[in-house]
Write a protein that holds these residues in place. Structure first.
Motif, PDB file in Angstrom:
ATOM      1  N   ARG B 115       0.865  -1.192   0.000  1.00 25.37           N
ATOM      2  CA  ARG B 115       0.000   0.000   0.000  1.00 25.37           C
ATOM      3  C   ARG B 115       0.896   1.234   0.000  1.00 25.37           C
ATOM      4  N   VAL B 118      -0.283   7.913  -1.729  1.00 24.53           N
ATOM      5  CA  VAL B 118       0.100   8.760  -2.861  1.00 24.53           C
ATOM      6  C   VAL B 118      -0.239  10.230  -2.629  1.00 24.53           C
ATOM      7  N   SER B 131      -4.517   6.312  -0.986  1.00 26.32           N
ATOM      8  CA  SER B 131      -3.519   5.257  -1.179  1.00 26.32           C
ATOM      9  C   SER B 131      -3.846   4.418  -2.391  1.00 26.32           C
ATOM     10  N   LEU B 132      -2.811   3.868  -2.966  1.00 29.22           N
ATOM     11  CA  LEU B 132      -2.972   2.861  -4.009  1.00 29.22           C
ATOM     12  C   LEU B 132      -2.553   1.519  -3.426  1.00 29.22           C
ATOM     13  N   ILE B 133      -3.241   0.488  -3.873  1.00 34.11           N
ATOM     14  CA  ILE B 133      -2.993  -0.843  -3.323  1.00 34.11           C
ATOM     15  C   ILE B 133      -2.700  -1.795  -4.475  1.00 34.11           C
ATOM     16  N   GLY B 134      -1.662  -2.583  -4.315  1.00 28.88           N
ATOM     17  CA  GLY B 134      -1.360  -3.631  -5.304  1.00 28.88           C
ATOM     18  C   GLY B 134      -0.961  -4.881  -4.562  1.00 28.88           C
ATOM     19  N   ALA B 167      -5.481  -5.093  -7.290  1.00 30.36           N
ATOM     20  CA  ALA B 167      -5.235  -3.668  -7.506  1.00 30.36           C
ATOM     21  C   ALA B 167      -6.402  -2.869  -6.941  1.00 30.36           C
ATOM     22  N   GLY B 168      -6.093  -1.715  -6.406  1.00 28.58           N
ATOM     23  CA  GLY B 168      -7.173  -0.908  -5.864  1.00 28.58           C
ATOM     24  C   GLY B 168      -6.685   0.414  -5.313  1.00 28.58           C
ATOM     25  N   ALA B 169      -7.601   1.097  -4.663  1.00 24.73           N
ATOM     26  CA  ALA B 169      -7.280   2.400  -4.074  1.00 24.73           C
ATOM     27  C   ALA B 169      -8.119   2.579  -2.815  1.00 24.73           C
ATOM     28  N   SER B 170      -7.623   3.427  -1.921  1.00 29.33           N
ATOM     29  CA  SER B 170      -8.396   3.688  -0.707  1.00 29.33           C
ATOM     30  C   SER B 170      -8.257   5.142  -0.281  1.00 29.33           C
ATOM     31  N   TYR B 171      -9.231   5.579   0.475  1.00 31.47           N
ATOM     32  CA  TYR B 171      -9.204   6.938   1.016  1.00 31.47           C
ATOM     33  C   TYR B 171      -9.567   6.838   2.497  1.00 31.47           C
ATOM     34  N   SER B 183     -12.680   2.088   0.341  1.00 32.69           N
ATOM     35  CA  SER B 183     -11.704   1.400  -0.521  1.00 32.69           C
ATOM     36  C   SER B 183     -12.409   0.693  -1.659  1.00 32.69           C
TER      37      SER B 183
END
Lengths: 242, 291
Positions: B115, B118, B131-134, B167-171, B183
């Motif tokens: 994570r 960004v 955030s970006l998640i991979g 893959a994803g993103a969260s706040y 997320s």
């Protein structure tokens, strides 16, 4: 540091754990067909002697019938009449098509499969005769006509005096739903293995037919009725365990 | 690969931090939600329980009761990155309508996630984190079969048995005593062993947290999941695919400065799963330890 390594080691060792599986069987009902022993010639109740050359039946589905669900049974009966072999199997039905050569397998039980029904009371069994699938068990190059027929009978009929002989050929394409009641209900309330034999007595298929007087359509119709009534579901004897 | 997986744990030697004070914000956060803190290491153990039903009742229904024990470690090499590894051990009791049962213990799929924060509004005690998640799920599980050797339905497998990118993103928003976490994660399974292909799964989480006391927080949220159908040997598994929305209620407690406990109950609210497939209540309980 030590703690971190311990966690990492645990994580990786978990990935290497072998699978562990314990299976316990539930309620199972083995179903087998048992064709009657075939004599050289069948003597009918009207005195005719039938010398069979071919006697085959294709069975598409076998279903257990609950004692207490008339509506569901009726629906199953209706849908069964429209079904094609191999359409589906379920815990109370076997959709595995089978072609039985009654001349070859007389007296020999043929294992149809195992039903795995839910707990309940079951009062009978339904056998659906129907044209076979291309991949039906027992289908060979010699009996490919069973993909178009449920029952095929061929042979010769002699009159009572043995003087007159006529050829016999019946090709039945209709779907034959045969419903049989057990002599006692099967009651399942826990895991158990039970078995049901379906006797096929094709020596009775020609009873009530006056070959001299009836035309081929009437003969065929009577054979259809006789096929239905010649099937009998037999449960093992409770006392001797057979 | 093993060396790479072990690296974060070696680097983290000697790391020690208070679970809530090191990042300048008192919000209680479980792994994955927090502002990363350089050299922070957290270990967690989680137990998840769920029920699942596939098939027609009294006809061909299979019932699943699953307990998933997850052991995980998370390491933040900087105040923007968190790397985590999670390994599940799965216990499943599969019951058929004829009372036959299969009791299975098996490892699930090892999961690695990274994570990266960004964007944040400020470095110390940020109020907003994007955030970006991979990640990647490793095929450490095997395909389970019933007594006849037939693979269990895809929904009943401990893992996908395939290499699955994530893959994803969260706040995350922190506004003491409130916080919000949103997320969106996609899991993209590849072809697995035993010729299975699990469908792509998209998971959305929205979680609000209220923390009236330093040691206790309440969570309320929703989880939405939409799955593509799965295939076995090129044939669609009819009881896969569709979407489901859970309502969630959770508690997060801090009985000790280094120990965080959490509990979540997820209740299915809207089920539009394909075929004959019903998911039941899901319960999660876990412990996070600050090393």
């Amino acid at each position: 540091m030590r703690f971190s390594l311990l966690i990492a080691a645990m994580l990786l060792s978990m990935a290497l754990l072998p699978n562990c599986m314990r299976v316990s069987d539930g309620i199972e009902v083995d179903v087998a067909y048992k064709p009657a022993a075939m004599p050289a010639a069948v003597r009918t109740d009207l005195g005719y002697r039938v010398r069979l050359e071919r006697a085959m039946i294709a069975i598409g589905r076998v279903e257990l019938i609950r004692c207490d669900n008339f509506v569901l049974d009726l629906w199953n009966f209706v849908t069964a009449a429209r079904a094609k072999a191999h359409e589906f199997s379920s815990p109370t039905s076997l959709g595995v098509p089978l072609v039985i050569d009654l001349m070859e397998s007389a007296g020999v039980p043929l294992f149809a499969g195992t039903l795995r029904p839910p707990p309940g009371r079951y009062c009978g069994i339904r056998v659906i005769g129907m044209p076979a699938d291309q991949d039906a068990e027992g289908l060979t190059d010699e009996n490919l006509d069973m993909t178009r027929n449920s029952v095929v009978v061929a042979g010769r009929v002699e009159d009572e005096a043995g003087e007159d002989q006529t050829a016999l050929l019946a090709q039945i394409w209709e779907i034959l739903a045969c419903e049989m009641r057990f002599d006692r209900p099967l009651v399942f309330d826990g895991p158990v293995v039970e078995s049901v034999s379906i006797r096929i007595d094709h020596t009775k298929w020609f009873d009530g037919i006056d070959f001299a007087l009836q035309n081929s359509t009437a003969v065929q119709q009577r054979i259809i009725e006789n096929v239905r009534s010649s099937l009998q579901a037999v449960l093992p004897n409770v006392e001797d365990g057979l | 690969m093993i060396a790479a997986l072990l690296a974060p744990f070696s680097i983290a030697a000697g790391a020690s931090a208070c679970g809530t004070c090191g990042v300048g914000d008192p919000t209680l956060t479980i792994v994955g939600f927090a502002q990363p803190k350089s050299q922070r290491v957290r270990a967690s153990g989680t137990v998840r329980h769920r029920n699942d039903r596939i098939g027609q009742a009294q006809v061909d229904e299979l019932r699943l009761a699953e307990q998933r024990m997850e052991l995980a470690g998370a390491y933040s090499p900087t105040d923007r990155w968190t790397l985590s590894l999670m390994m599940p051990l799965v216990h499943r009791l599969v019951s058929a309508v004829n009372l036959a049962e299969a009791d299975i213990w098996a490892p699930g799929d090892l999961e690695f996630r990274a994570r990266a924060v960004v964007w944040r509004d400020r470095k110390f005690a940020p109020r907003h984190l994007v955030s970006l998640i991979g990640g990647l799920e490793f095929p450490t599980s095997s395909i389970e079969r019933d007594a006849e050797g037939v693979p269990l339905p895809l929904e009943f497998q401990a893992g996908t048995g395939s290499w699955d990118p994530i893959a994803g993103a969260s706040y995350t928003m922190f506004s003491d005593p409130w916080s919000v976490y949103v997320s969106s994660i996609g899991i993209f399974p590849t072809k697995g062993t035993a010729d299975t292909k699990v469908g792509t799964s998209l998971r959305q989480t929205v979680l609000g947290q209220f923390q009236p006391w330093r040691f206790l927080a309440f969570q309320l949220g929703a989880e939405f999941r939409i799955d593509q159908p799965g295939y076995v040997a090129g044939v669609r598994d009819p009881n896969t695919g569709g979407h489901i929305t859970y309502g969630t209620f959770g508690l997060v407690g801090l009985p000790h400065d280094k120990v965080l406990l959490h509990f979540t109950a997820a209740v299915p609210m809207i089920q539009r799963l394909d075929g004959s497939h019903v998911e039941g209540l899901a319960l999660t309980a876990g412990l996070v330890y600050e090393i």
